[in-house]
Structure formats: C-alpha cells, structure tokens
Design a protein around this motif. Structure first.
Motif, PDB file in Angstrom:
ATOM      1  N   VAL A  40       0.769  -1.209  -0.070  1.00  0.00           N
ATOM      2  CA  VAL A  40       0.060   0.016  -0.066  1.00  0.00           C
ATOM      3  C   VAL A  40       0.807   1.138  -0.163  1.00  0.00           C
ATOM      4  O   VAL A  40       0.608   2.331  -0.467  1.00  0.00           O
ATOM      5  CB  VAL A  40      -1.096  -0.102   1.032  1.00  0.00           C
ATOM      6  N   TRP A  44       0.760   4.020  -3.166  1.00  0.00           N
ATOM      7  CA  TRP A  44       0.000   5.527  -2.821  1.00  0.00           C
ATOM      8  C   TRP A  44       1.029   6.542  -2.656  1.00  0.00           C
ATOM      9  O   TRP A  44       0.799   7.588  -2.249  1.00  0.00           O
ATOM     10  CB  TRP A  44      -0.577   5.282  -1.446  1.00  0.00           C
ATOM     11  N   ARG A  45       2.059   6.121  -3.047  1.00  0.00           N
ATOM     12  CA  ARG A  45       3.309   7.331  -3.213  1.00  0.00           C
ATOM     13  C   ARG A  45       2.973   8.224  -4.396  1.00  0.00           C
ATOM     14  O   ARG A  45       2.897   9.614  -4.176  1.00  0.00           O
ATOM     15  CB  ARG A  45       4.754   6.823  -3.775  1.00  0.00           C
ATOM     16  N   PRO A  47      -0.375   7.996  -6.545  1.00  0.00           N
ATOM     17  CA  PRO A  47      -1.509   7.073  -7.166  1.00  0.00           C
ATOM     18  C   PRO A  47      -2.203   7.969  -8.144  1.00  0.00           C
ATOM     19  O   PRO A  47      -3.000   7.178  -8.875  1.00  0.00           O
ATOM     20  CB  PRO A  47      -2.543   7.281  -5.825  1.00  0.00           C
ATOM     21  N   ILE A  64     -11.024   7.313  -5.751  1.00  0.00           N
ATOM     22  CA  ILE A  64      -9.937   7.585  -4.979  1.00  0.00           C
ATOM     23  C   ILE A  64     -10.253   9.062  -4.023  1.00  0.00           C
ATOM     24  O   ILE A  64      -9.822   8.865  -2.937  1.00  0.00           O
ATOM     25  CB  ILE A  64      -8.818   7.864  -5.732  1.00  0.00           C
ATOM     26  N   THR A  67     -12.127   7.536  -0.940  1.00  0.00           N
ATOM     27  CA  THR A  67     -10.962   6.918  -0.126  1.00  0.00           C
ATOM     28  C   THR A  67     -10.391   7.947   0.747  1.00  0.00           C
ATOM     29  O   THR A  67     -10.125   7.722   2.043  1.00  0.00           O
ATOM     30  CB  THR A  67      -9.970   6.184  -0.839  1.00  0.00           C
ATOM     31  N   ILE A  68      -9.992   9.029   0.158  1.00  0.00           N
ATOM     32  CA  ILE A  68      -9.427  10.231   0.893  1.00  0.00           C
ATOM     33  C   ILE A  68     -10.183  10.805   1.824  1.00  0.00           C
ATOM     34  O   ILE A  68     -10.035  11.123   2.932  1.00  0.00           O
ATOM     35  CB  ILE A  68      -8.720  11.098  -0.163  1.00  0.00           C
ATOM     36  N   CYS A  71     -10.540   9.506   4.974  1.00  0.00           N
ATOM     37  CA  CYS A  71      -9.192   9.585   6.038  1.00  0.00           C
ATOM     38  C   CYS A  71      -9.341  11.130   6.908  1.00  0.00           C
ATOM     39  O   CYS A  71      -8.603  11.086   7.784  1.00  0.00           O
ATOM     40  CB  CYS A  71      -8.066   9.782   4.994  1.00  0.00           C
ATOM     41  N   TYR A  99      -4.086   6.687   4.111  1.00  0.00           N
ATOM     42  CA  TYR A  99      -3.472   6.584   2.854  1.00  0.00           C
ATOM     43  C   TYR A  99      -2.796   7.974   2.453  1.00  0.00           C
ATOM     44  O   TYR A  99      -1.832   7.966   1.704  1.00  0.00           O
ATOM     45  CB  TYR A  99      -4.573   6.351   1.835  1.00  0.00           C
ATOM     46  N   TYR A 102       1.118   8.360   2.934  1.00  0.00           N
ATOM     47  CA  TYR A 102       2.023   7.838   1.999  1.00  0.00           C
ATOM     48  C   TYR A 102       2.362   8.515   0.660  1.00  0.00           C
ATOM     49  O   TYR A 102       3.257   8.686   0.000  1.00  0.00           O
ATOM     50  CB  TYR A 102       1.715   6.536   1.602  1.00  0.00           C
ATOM     51  N   CYS A 103       1.362   9.557   0.456  1.00  0.00           N
ATOM     52  CA  CYS A 103       1.356  10.660  -0.638  1.00  0.00           C
ATOM     53  C   CYS A 103       2.736  11.281  -0.739  1.00  0.00           C
ATOM     54  O   CYS A 103       3.021  11.933   0.285  1.00  0.00           O
ATOM     55  CB  CYS A 103       0.234  11.357  -0.738  1.00  0.00           C
ATOM     56  N   SER A 148       1.047  14.629   5.346  1.00  0.00           N
ATOM     57  CA  SER A 148       1.738  14.193   4.309  1.00  0.00           C
ATOM     58  C   SER A 148       3.197  14.910   4.479  1.00  0.00           C
ATOM     59  O   SER A 148       3.425  15.872   4.051  1.00  0.00           O
ATOM     60  CB  SER A 148       1.323  14.302   3.004  1.00  0.00           C
TER      61      SER A 148
END
Length: 487
Positions: A40, A44-45, A47, A64, A67-68, A71, A99, A102-103, A148
């Motif tokens: 993951v 997700w670096r 995406p 997506i 999903t964010i 978070c 997630y 990880y971005c 992030s």
C-alpha cells in the motif's frame, strides 16, 4: 523459504525492487496482511498516475476521492452534514490505512480533480455545489498539509501556500517543484525560507517568459541539478536577466528537459557546459526553436532523449550529436515519421565518428540500403548493450506490404557486435524463417544471454518453438515475438 519466514524489512526490499511493476504489486495486495501492509505505501506514493490507464477517468477520481474523504477526521465529516452536504454514509468508516500519509505528489490540480468528481449534482443543491466544493477542498488541503510529511513533488498553487503554518513542515522535504511564470514573484520568495534542497524545478511558461521570483528561487538552492521547461505558447523563450543565474546553472545543472518546444536561446543553452542529460518532447511541433540545436555544443552530454521527433529533421539531430565530445552513452529517439534514407546514412556515420561509448541506441535501415555503415557501426561500438533496429517504410504506399529479409542483419549482429550486447529489438516488416533464426542463435552461443524482441504482425509457430528451445538452452533469457508470444 516460506513467505511467513521473511522479515518485514526483507519483504519491503523485495517489493521495492519491483516497485515499477504495478500489476505484480496489485496481485500482492490480496496475498496476506504482511504483503498488503508493505504494498500500500508503494502504490500510494503517486496514485494519481494511474488515472491515465484506468478504463474510466471519472470513476477513478471518484473512487480515490471517496477513499481520501474517509481519511478525514471525524469532526470534519460531521461538519459536512451540518452544512447540508449529502455524502455517502460509508465515509464515516475509517479506512484500513491512512493513505494520505504515503502520498509524495501534490498539486492544486489533484485536489480539484478529487473534489470535482466526488460530488453528485443530483444529490446536492446545484446552487450550493460550488460552496460545497470549496469546503471539501479546504478540508483536503488541511488533511494533506497536516499529515503528508514526505511530499517529494509539489506544484506551487495560486494561493499563498506558506501562509498556512502546517505547510512549512509538510513541504520542507520536496525535491521537485513545479511553478507557473504567471504567478506573482513574491510567491517564490517564500519557498527558500523552508526549502533550499530542491533537486528539480519545472517551469510552466504561461503568458510570461520571465519571472524574477523564479530566478531568485533558482539562486537560493543548494542542490539544483534538473530544469524542465513547458512552453504553452509559440515562439516564446525563457529569459534569464541575471547573469549570476546563468553562471550558477552552468556549474550545477546536469539535466534539462523541454516540453513542446526548445525555449532557450542557443547562447544560453551552450553556457550549461556540465549538462549530462537532454530530454525534448516535440509533441506539438518540431520546427520552431529546434534548429538552434545545430549551434549548441554540449561537451559532457551522456543521455539524449527525443520524443515525437520528425524524420525530416534527422540532419539536426545528427548535428547535435556531432557537437558532443564523445561521452554519449544513451540515445533514445521516438519518431512520428521515418528519416529519409540519406539522413540515415549521415546518422550512422555520425554515431561511428562521435559516439565511441554508446550503450543504448536506435538504428533505422532502409530497404535495399547498403549495410556497410551498419557493419562499421557495430565494429566501432565497443560498449554497445542495447540496440533497436527499425525498418524504414517506403514513401510509396504500393510497396508497404513488402517484407525485408532480416538474415544478413542478424548475422552482422552475431558476428560483428560487441560481446556485451544483451538486448535486440527488431521493429518493422522484417522477415526470417525459423531456420534463419536457428542459425542466428547458434552463432550467438558463447556470448552474453540475449533478450530478443521481434514485433511485426506475422506469427510463426516454428519461430516460437525455436525461441523456446534456445531459451531452455540459456542462449536467450527472454523477449517477445510479434508482441504476443513471450519467450
């Protein structure tokens, strides 16, 4: 060794090694918890890059975005409902991973796409939709900037990002900054207060071809090695008005990239004497500014990468190669049209004369063309490792269905090329029998394992069988035949 015996660090190391193989990474997500936990963060670096390969761009950004949205802190989600914003009740659930942490890539365009595809007009008041978008955009910015901490690529937005306290820590580790020339100069003056280790700056030339703030930003950096210019208007050249900027770049710059057009004068270009990489994407044009390349001398150049090149301009590309001083190792040229036969001969002779260290190179050969220069090139290229040989199609459409025998070309590759040659790509309407291929592989025995690619549209069961046999013998270690049959 069983998977469960692998340590977490060992598993991460293996997955990092295949980080560019997204299909394999996706398949690992469902293997077990340990695999999922390690995969993951890699996926997700960045995406956002997967939107271009997704079957439906809108669905991608909607999924997506949801999903964010999950978070976000619970308080933020409750605020949405208090403001009358109707969202799917499932967003209350917290995701398995945070997630956002990880971005490593962030821009205002990304935030806008996430929000624009997230809201459904039918479920919300159309008049208040823009207000809702503003609310979610604000929450998304807060989320990314506060969590992030490993952002590597960042595009400077149109608002003063550094007025936000949380941005200072979040953006302190960026290595690539994209910026538009139309932004006010003072926007760029804040960046060095928090980041002086940019490795790459990408300049989008939008309306203006000079920005004093960008020059100040360049001069403030300690590790700047790469510049990219994206020109959105014809006949525009970026201007450096401070001589110190050119002097600074001549010492530090290693790579320069142009999107759409070459937007530096040949005089300034030639000042970058330590340049080792040149990348040019000529997608929208191939004439304006290109001819200045004939006058540019880049003595240390090692990598030349040209995309969407036009065949009639091969004399310019050859001239550019001749203006290097023998350090070129990698040449990549993707063409929209094949070069004239006369230019092919000039190109081959240029490689022979000026590229003694070449390792990766594309070659074009014409029908009924003498192979003398090709032979001389193979003999002189003592460090050659990868070669792509493309058959030039004739201008006469009536001859398009003709094929050309590849046997003499294969014989030269097997007997005259550097022993370190490891990959061969044949493109175009080449033809050979399975017997010809068998003779080639027999000649290749004792040399380095070969990866062999042959991509015309003809399919031969016998050729595939020959490849399979020599794969078993270890003569070749992989490749593709006709795009479909893997060796």
């Amino acid at each position: 060794m069983r998977v469960k015996q692998l340590t977490e660090d060992c598993l991460k190391g293996i997955l990092e090694f295949i980080s560019d193989d997204k299909n394999t990474l996706y398949s690992c997500l469902n293997a077990n918890r340990a695999f999922c936990k390690s995969v993951v963060p890699i996926l997700w670096r960045n995406p956002w890059i997967y939107s271009s390969i997704y079957y439906d761009d809108t669905i991608f950004w909607k999924c997506i975005g949801k999903t964010i949205l999950k978070c976000l802190p619970k308080e933020s989600k409750e605020d949405f409902y208090k403001n009358g914003l109707k969202l799917n009740p499932s967003i209350i659930e917290q995701p398995l991973f945070n997630y956002v942490t990880y971005c490593q890539s962030l821009s205002d365009k990304i935030i806008e796409k996430l929000v624009d595809n997230l809201l459904d007009v039918h479920d919300n008041d159309h008049i208040a939709l823009n207000d809702y978008k503003s609310i979610i955009q604000e929450k998304f910015w807060e989320l990314f900037l506060s969590q992030s901490y490993n952002i590597k690529f960042f595009k400077l937005p149109t608002f003063k990002i550094f007025d936000r306290p949380e941005a200072k820590k979040c953006l302190s580790n960026i290595s690539t900054l994209e910026c538009d020339t139309f932004l006010p100069s003072e926007y760029f003056l804040e960046v060095p207060k928090y980041c002086r280790s940019l490795k790459r700056i990408e300049i989008v030339m939008n309306f203006n071809n000079f920005n004093e703030g960008i020059e100040s930003l360049i001069l403030s950096q300690n590790n700047l090695q790469e510049l990219k210019f994206c020109a959105l208007q014809d006949d525009k050249k970026f201007k450096f008005k401070n001589s110190k900027t050119i002097e600074f770049l001549s010492n530090s710059l290693k790579s320069i990239e142009f999107e759409n057009r070459v937007c530096l004068s040949s005089q300034i270009f030639s000042s970058f004497t330590n340049l080792t990489e040149l990348h040019i994407n000529l997608k929208n044009f191939d004439y304006c500014g290109l001819y200045c390349l004939k006058d540019i001398i880049i003595p240390q150049l090692e990598v030349l990468d040209l995309k969407n090149a036009v065949g009639v301009n091969f004399d310019t590309y050859s001239k550019l190669i001749s203006n290097t001083h023998g350090f070129l190792r990698i040449i990549k040229i993707e063409t929209k049209s094949h070069p004239p036969t006369s230019n092919i001969e000039i190109y081959l002779q240029t490689l022979i004369t000026y590229c003694p260290r070449i390792e990766v190179v594309p070659i074009w050969l014409a029908r009924r063309q003498s192979l003398d220069n090709f032979d001389n090139f193979l003999v002189s290229s003592i460090e050659l490792k990868i070669i792509q040989i493309e058959l030039k199609e004739p201008n006469d459409n009536t001859s398009n269905r003709e094929t050309v025998l590849a046997k003499p070309v294969l014989e030269l590759l097997a007997t005259r090329s550097n022993p370190e040659l490891k990959k061969i790509y044949l493109k175009g309407r080449w033809s050979f029998s399975h017997v010809d291929l068998q003779e080639f592989f027999e000649l290749w025995k004792g040399r380095r394992y070969l990866t062999f690619h042959f991509d015309n549209e003809f399919y031969s069961y016998y050729i595939v069988r020959i490849c399979e046999e020599y794969y078993k013998q270890g003569v070749i270690n992989g490749g593709t035949i006709n795009y479909t049959s893997k060796v």
